[in-house]
Design an enzyme around this catalytic site. Structure first.
Site, mmCIF file in Angstrom:
data_model
loop_
_atom_site.group_PDB
_atom_site.id
_atom_site.type_symbol
_atom_site.label_atom_id
_atom_site.label_comp_id
_atom_site.label_asym_id
_atom_site.label_seq_id
_atom_site.Cartn_x
_atom_site.Cartn_y
_atom_site.Cartn_z
ATOM 1 N N GLY A 129 0.599 -1.034 0.207
ATOM 2 C CA GLY A 129 -0.172 0.321 0.603
ATOM 3 C C GLY A 129 0.923 1.464 0.366
ATOM 4 N N GLY A 130 2.182 1.533 -0.366
ATOM 5 C CA GLY A 130 3.396 2.084 -0.253
ATOM 6 C C GLY A 130 3.205 3.510 -1.180
ATOM 7 N N TYR A 155 -8.205 0.647 17.849
ATOM 8 C CA TYR A 155 -8.755 -0.767 18.219
ATOM 9 C C TYR A 155 -8.850 -1.520 17.645
ATOM 10 N N ARG A 208 -2.374 -2.304 -5.935
ATOM 11 C CA ARG A 208 -3.262 -3.850 -6.972
ATOM 12 C C ARG A 208 -3.097 -2.439 -7.386
ATOM 13 N N PRO A 247 -6.079 8.929 14.004
ATOM 14 C CA PRO A 247 -6.601 9.556 13.243
ATOM 15 C C PRO A 247 -5.580 10.213 12.215
ATOM 16 N N PRO A 256 -1.777 3.673 15.452
ATOM 17 C CA PRO A 256 -1.981 5.730 14.895
ATOM 18 C C PRO A 256 -3.881 5.438 14.917
ATOM 19 N N ASP A 266 -1.595 -8.103 -4.890
ATOM 20 C CA ASP A 266 -2.782 -7.824 -4.277
ATOM 21 C C ASP A 266 -2.453 -8.689 -3.440
HETATM 22 C C1 HXC Z 1 -20.995 -2.601 2.760
HETATM 23 C C2 HXC Z 1 -19.839 -3.268 1.238
HETATM 24 C C3 HXC Z 1 -19.247 -1.592 1.098
HETATM 25 C C4 HXC Z 1 -19.991 -0.990 1.965
HETATM 26 C C5 HXC Z 1 -18.130 -3.048 -0.323
HETATM 27 N N1 HXC Z 1 -18.849 -3.948 0.041
HETATM 28 N N2 HXC Z 1 -18.224 -1.682 0.221
HETATM 29 N N3 HXC Z 1 -20.687 -3.941 2.084
HETATM 30 N N4 HXC Z 1 -20.970 -1.411 2.895
HETATM 31 N N5 HXC Z 1 -19.568 0.766 1.999
HETATM 32 C C6 HXC Z 1 -18.562 -5.293 -0.140
HETATM 33 C C7 HXC Z 1 -19.824 -5.520 -1.463
HETATM 34 O O1 HXC Z 1 -20.595 -5.291 -1.982
HETATM 35 C C8 HXC Z 1 -18.355 -6.498 -1.515
HETATM 36 O O2 HXC Z 1 -19.808 -7.568 -1.234
HETATM 37 C C9 HXC Z 1 -17.477 -6.550 -0.896
HETATM 38 O O3 HXC Z 1 -17.464 -5.925 0.287
HETATM 39 C C10 HXC Z 1 -15.754 -6.942 -1.759
HETATM 40 O O4 HXC Z 1 -16.080 -5.671 -2.594
HETATM 41 P P1 HXC Z 1 -15.052 -5.062 -3.306
HETATM 42 O O5 HXC Z 1 -16.001 -3.607 -3.795
HETATM 43 O O6 HXC Z 1 -15.543 -6.245 -4.836
HETATM 44 O O7 HXC Z 1 -13.964 -5.551 -2.703
HETATM 45 P P2 HXC Z 1 -12.896 -4.493 -3.271
HETATM 46 O O8 HXC Z 1 -12.924 -4.611 -4.612
HETATM 47 O O9 HXC Z 1 -11.730 -5.925 -3.031
HETATM 48 O O10 HXC Z 1 -12.547 -3.445 -2.346
HETATM 49 C C11 HXC Z 1 -12.271 -3.804 -1.416
HETATM 50 C C12 HXC Z 1 -13.136 -2.696 0.110
HETATM 51 C C13 HXC Z 1 -12.159 -1.081 -1.128
HETATM 52 C C14 HXC Z 1 -12.627 -2.423 1.408
HETATM 53 C C15 HXC Z 1 -14.178 -3.111 -0.038
HETATM 54 O O11 HXC Z 1 -12.703 -0.336 0.084
HETATM 55 C C16 HXC Z 1 -10.914 -0.752 -0.836
HETATM 56 O O12 HXC Z 1 -10.638 -1.342 -2.030
HETATM 57 N N6 HXC Z 1 -10.088 0.024 0.467
HETATM 58 C C17 HXC Z 1 -9.049 -0.539 0.334
HETATM 59 C C18 HXC Z 1 -8.322 1.037 0.702
HETATM 60 C C19 HXC Z 1 -8.964 1.367 2.565
HETATM 61 O O13 HXC Z 1 -10.346 0.326 2.894
HETATM 62 N N7 HXC Z 1 -8.468 2.418 2.949
HETATM 63 C C20 HXC Z 1 -8.913 2.622 3.709
HETATM 64 C C21 HXC Z 1 -7.896 2.044 5.375
HETATM 65 S S1 HXC Z 1 -8.456 2.747 6.736
HETATM 66 P P3 HXC Z 1 -20.557 -8.768 -1.763
HETATM 67 O O14 HXC Z 1 -21.308 -8.918 -1.193
HETATM 68 O O15 HXC Z 1 -21.763 -7.777 -2.126
HETATM 69 O O16 HXC Z 1 -20.227 -9.610 -2.855
HETATM 70 C C22 HXC Z 1 -7.875 2.102 7.972
HETATM 71 C C23 HXC Z 1 -8.027 2.810 9.153
HETATM 72 C C24 HXC Z 1 -8.986 2.083 10.844
HETATM 73 O O17 HXC Z 1 -7.786 0.892 7.929
HETATM 74 C C25 HXC Z 1 -8.972 3.673 11.508
HETATM 75 C C26 HXC Z 1 -8.809 4.787 11.328
HETATM 76 C C27 HXC Z 1 -8.374 5.826 12.563
HETATM 77 P P1 NAP Z 2 -5.028 4.008 2.124
HETATM 78 O O1 NAP Z 2 -4.686 5.552 1.687
HETATM 79 O O2 NAP Z 2 -6.732 3.736 1.605
HETATM 80 O O3 NAP Z 2 -4.240 3.334 2.120
HETATM 81 C C1 NAP Z 2 -4.587 1.726 2.172
HETATM 82 C C2 NAP Z 2 -3.460 1.189 0.361
HETATM 83 O O4 NAP Z 2 -3.735 -0.431 0.800
HETATM 84 C C3 NAP Z 2 -3.758 1.648 -0.656
HETATM 85 O O5 NAP Z 2 -2.435 2.047 -1.226
HETATM 86 C C4 NAP Z 2 -4.610 0.772 -1.031
HETATM 87 O O6 NAP Z 2 -3.647 0.334 -2.629
HETATM 88 C C5 NAP Z 2 -3.434 -0.713 -0.522
HETATM 89 N N1 NAP Z 2 -4.012 -1.727 -0.274
HETATM 90 C C6 NAP Z 2 -5.282 -2.057 0.011
HETATM 91 N N2 NAP Z 2 -6.338 -2.939 -1.121
HETATM 92 C C7 NAP Z 2 -4.845 -4.114 -1.427
HETATM 93 C C8 NAP Z 2 -4.278 -5.593 -1.631
HETATM 94 N N3 NAP Z 2 -5.605 -6.575 -1.471
HETATM 95 N N4 NAP Z 2 -3.495 -5.623 -1.728
HETATM 96 C C9 NAP Z 2 -3.080 -4.300 -1.763
HETATM 97 N N5 NAP Z 2 -2.740 -3.137 -2.195
HETATM 98 C C10 NAP Z 2 -4.498 -3.103 -1.563
HETATM 99 O O7 NAP Z 2 -5.658 4.318 3.761
HETATM 100 P P2 NAP Z 2 -3.910 5.105 4.760
HETATM 101 O O8 NAP Z 2 -5.409 5.782 5.988
HETATM 102 O O9 NAP Z 2 -2.963 5.609 4.407
HETATM 103 O O10 NAP Z 2 -3.798 3.429 5.706
HETATM 104 C C11 NAP Z 2 -2.334 2.833 5.673
HETATM 105 C C12 NAP Z 2 -2.698 2.121 7.132
HETATM 106 O O11 NAP Z 2 -2.706 2.470 8.122
HETATM 107 C C13 NAP Z 2 -3.837 1.088 7.126
HETATM 108 O O12 NAP Z 2 -3.350 -0.344 7.302
HETATM 109 C C14 NAP Z 2 -4.465 1.757 8.202
HETATM 110 O O13 NAP Z 2 -5.365 0.248 8.599
HETATM 111 C C15 NAP Z 2 -3.833 1.996 9.165
HETATM 112 N N6 NAP Z 2 -4.397 3.400 9.974
HETATM 113 C C16 NAP Z 2 -4.831 4.399 9.093
HETATM 114 C C17 NAP Z 2 -4.919 5.878 9.930
HETATM 115 C C18 NAP Z 2 -5.762 6.869 9.382
HETATM 116 O O14 NAP Z 2 -6.506 7.566 10.537
HETATM 117 N N7 NAP Z 2 -5.918 6.900 8.345
HETATM 118 C C19 NAP Z 2 -5.675 5.462 11.209
HETATM 119 C C20 NAP Z 2 -4.986 4.203 12.031
HETATM 120 C C21 NAP Z 2 -4.915 3.337 10.652
HETATM 121 P P3 NAP Z 2 -4.401 -0.450 -3.964
HETATM 122 O O15 NAP Z 2 -6.223 0.634 -3.602
HETATM 123 O O16 NAP Z 2 -3.933 1.133 -4.662
HETATM 124 O O17 NAP Z 2 -4.330 -1.382 -3.776
#
Ligand code: HXC
Ligand code: NAP
Length: 291
Positions: A21-22, A155, A46, A198, A196, A72
């Site tokens: 996720g770099g 969490y 990805r 927020p 981390p 992935d």
């Molecule tokens: C309910 C949902 C949904 C939503 C997707 N789904 N979004 N269900 N509410 N908002 C369901 C879909 O309908 C599907 O189920 C399944 O989840 C997979 O969805 P896809 O879109 O096919 O998956 P994919 O393309 O692999 O995408 C993965 C993802 C997407 C997690 C859904 O959001 C993503 O690519 N995220 C990557 C980046 C990311 O999330 N960054 C944030 C990290 S922040 P069905 O049953 O319909 O097949 C973090 C910080 C935490 O972790 C702490 C903060 C303080």
């Molecule tokens: P982000 O930019 O959405 O980072 C997530 C990264 O993961 C993206 O670069 C995404 O790239 C990659 N990724 C997602 N699904 C993947 C897969 N299946 N295979 C390979 N790569 C994948 O969000 P962020 O805030 O920087 O989060 C980074 C990390 O910090 C995460 O572990 C998150 O849980 C943690 N974190 C963030 C916060 C915050 O406040 N931001 C707080 C606590 C913890 P692609 O979509 O191109 O695959």
């Protein structure tokens, strides 16, 4: 001060670090600083177009060398291919930063089984896949020193409503961090984590605070120090934990959240809202109850 780079020049000189996720958000910020400190960095995710763009940007900014590899993390074969591509390009690998994640807010009962699995697969299985592939390699070649750094959240231990798959997965990553810190220390592999609070990024904010939730729930108000995190201060901590300066830190999870999770936890922390002038009256009321 906390927005400034912390480590001395060359602290990661010639280290080869893979950051999942770099290409965006915090992964990109940490990669930038690793490069500035002299490391070679492999960024994976990805989306190869995004990675290639980030590679160009990072190389121009830092003068370092970046390898972008599509992967992935849910797919073990693709993870093994990242390891091979890294070895082909740089001849070795020293550090793995498990940063890739998937997450979104939802009442748990609205989730399909596949939705729950998707987050678990990216966060827990993805971190496991990378850890296993890189760990096996380091053990096979008897590399004297290597480092795994996992990004979790606070969490991971408190749990959190509305992000249950993420909380479940991050708790697993935390358990893996602590377990391997002991089991693999004999192979020279250190295993640590950062939790981390927020740190605004597009990826997280779009999925956790969509629409006007950003204004409705001001994250700054949840944090005792009164602000959200700066990417550089997280990068400073990550670089330290990746570097040899932290050689005696193993199995640790370091929270960097301005006191946020403790503010939510302390029984009487709500008394922060009492105005200073009221304390005389409150004290008098309490003292008056003395028999
Ligand atoms: C309910 C949902 C949904 C939503 C997707 N789904 N979004 N269900 N509410 N908002 C369901 C879909 O309908 C599907 O189920 C399944 O989840 C997979 O969805 P896809 O879109 O096919 O998956 P994919 O393309 O692999 O995408 C993965 C993802 C997407 C997690 C859904 O959001 C993503 O690519 N995220 C990557 C980046 C990311 O999330 N960054 C944030 C990290 S922040 P069905 O049953 O319909 O097949 C973090 C910080 C935490 O972790 C702490 C903060 C303080
Ligand atoms: P982000 O930019 O959405 O980072 C997530 C990264 O993961 C993206 O670069 C995404 O790239 C990659 N990724 C997602 N699904 C993947 C897969 N299946 N295979 C390979 N790569 C994948 O969000 P962020 O805030 O920087 O989060 C980074 C990390 O910090 C995460 O572990 C998150 O849980 C943690 N974190 C963030 C916060 C915050 O406040 N931001 C707080 C606590 C913890 P692609 O979509 O191109 O695959």
């Amino acid at each position: 001060m906390y927005t400034e780079p912390m480590l001395k020049e060359g602290s990661l000189k010639d280290q080869v670090i893979v950051v999942t996720g770099g290409g965006s958000g915090l992964g990109k910020a940490m990669s930038t600083y690793f490069l500035e400190l002299g490391a070679h960095v492999v960024i994976t995710s990805r989306n190869i177009e995004k990675l290639e763009k980030a590679k160009q940007e990072l190389e121009e900014k830092t003068g370092g060398t970046v390898l972008a590899v599509q992967c992935d993390v849910r797919n073990y074969t693709e993870v093994e291919a990242v390891l091979q591509a890294t070895l082909d390009k740089f001849g070795k690998v020293d550090g793995l930063l498990n940063n890739a994640a998937g997450n979104f807010i939802s009442p748990t009962e609205r989730l399909s089984a596949n939705a729950f699995d998707t987050v678990i697969d990216i966060v827990l299985k993805g971190s496991k896949n990378c850890t296993l592939a890189f760990g096996k390699h380091w053990i096979d070649i008897k590399q004297p020193k290597s480092t795994i750094l996992n990004i979790v959240t606070t969490y991971a231990w408190t749990g959190s409503a509305y992000v249950v798959p993420s909380a479940t997965a991050k708790a697993g990553v935390l358990a893996m961090t602590r377990s391997l810190a002991v089991e693999w220390a004999k192979y020279g592999i250190r295993s640590n984590a950062i939790a981390p609070g927020p740190f605004p990024t597009e990826g997280a904010w779009d999925r956790l605070l969509p629409g006007n939730l950003k204004d409705k729930f001001d994250m700054k108000k949840k944090v005792p120090v009164g602000r959200v995190g700066e990417h550089q201060e997280l990068a400073n901590l990550a670089a330290y934990l990746m570097s040899d300066f932290s050689a005696y830190i193993n199995g640790e999870v370091i929270t960097i959240d301005g006191g946020e999770w403790l503010k939510g936890a302390g029984e009487f922390n709500m008394l922060e809202d009492i105005p200073k002038e009221m304390w005389d009256m409150l004290e008098m009321m309490i003292r008056s109850k003395k028999k």
